[in-house]
Design an enzyme around this catalytic site. Structure first.
Site: not given
Ligand code: ARG
Length: 265
Positions: A79, A124, A214
């Site tokens: 992503h 992912d 992420s």
């Molecule tokens: N989707 C997020 C990013 O793009 C990471 C989120 C992780 N969230 C969590 N509550 N552990 O950086």
């Protein structure tokens, strides 16, 4: 470089931090405010990593993390990527906790391979081929599910509080326990892809990965005392909320696919 916002999920899940101030702001607005306790150290609730503590950690210029899988291949989250193919737009920073350090090594990408079949739900993971090898230790990945338990280390340059949107320039780390799928589903229900995802976090909240983390690794020691990667930071509802674990790509499930893809890159 906008956006790729949350494929199929609510909240601020799957939003690239650097990607979209607007989208993040919108998403954050729909979330509950942080409950008390949201101020001190802070990944959320973390502490600064020591120099060279995690030499395999890399930062990606779109605002994600990653780990050196080979000297010239980074493992990160799908992503965080815009798809597979030739790609010279990503700058990978390694070799320094402080992104602004003069010791930081910066290398460009040449190619990206996103997990086959990735559509925003599960799967992912992605690989980035580098223009030249980085002379730092790699992080081996778990090839069986035996390490999907116990305590895990998380690290990244992401937000230190839900909704902050800024990230940090210095690498931070924290420790989170494994959360069984059954327990993780109490919050996420069928949004959790049990076979492909692994949860971690404290029931009481306060410590978690967050936006900007992420793609970074979640790892622990193996039986020989060496770091081994079990997860890839993927998504969650908010960050560090009580009863809401972080969701990570279950690396062991994809180990063969990752190895195959790396060889073909
Ligand atoms: N989707 C997020 C990013 O793009 C990471 C989120 C992780 N969230 C969590 N509550 N552990 O950086």
């Amino acid at each position: 470089m906008l956006t790729q916002s949350s494929p199929k999920r609510s909240g601020i899940t799957l939003v690239k931090r650097a990607a979209a101030v607007g989208a993040v702001a919108l998403a954050v607005a729909s979330l509950h405010p942080l409950t008390a306790n949201a101020a001190s150290t802070r990944v959320v609730g973390g502490t600064p990593a020591a120099q060279n503590e995690f030499p395999f950690m890399v930062h990606l210029s779109m605002g994600c993390g990653g780990a050196l899988y080979k000297k010239d291949v980074v493992l990160t989250a799908a992503h965080c990527m815009d798809g597979s193919g030739n790609n010279t737009s990503i700058t990978v920073t390694a070799g320094a906790n402080d992104l602004n350090s003069s010791a930081a090594i910066k290398v460009k990408s040449t190619k990206v391979k996103v997990a086959p079949g990735y559509n925003g739900t599960g799967k992912d993971w992605a690989l980035i081929k580098l223009a030249r090898p980085i002379d730092k230790p790699t992080l081996k990945i778990a090839t069986t599910d035996r390490y999907n338990r116990g305590m895990f280390t998380i690290a990244g340059w992401g937000d230190t509080e839900e909704g902050a949107g800024t990230g940090t320039t210095k690498l931070r780390k924290a420790t989170v326990p494994f959360v069984a799928d059954r327990v993780c589903k109490r919050h996420y229900g069928n949004r959790l892809v049990s076979k492909e995802e692994l949860c971690a976090g404290w029931q009481s909240g306060g410590i978690d990965t967050c936006q900007g983390d992420s793609g970074g690794p979640m790892f622990r020691k193996d039986d020989a005392g060496k770091w081994i990667q079990v997860g890839i930071v993927s998504w969650g509802d908010g960050c560090a909320r009580a009863g809401v674990p972080g969701v990570y790509t279950e690396v062991s499930h994809f180990a063969k696919d990752i190895a195959r893809a790396a060889n073909a890159l």
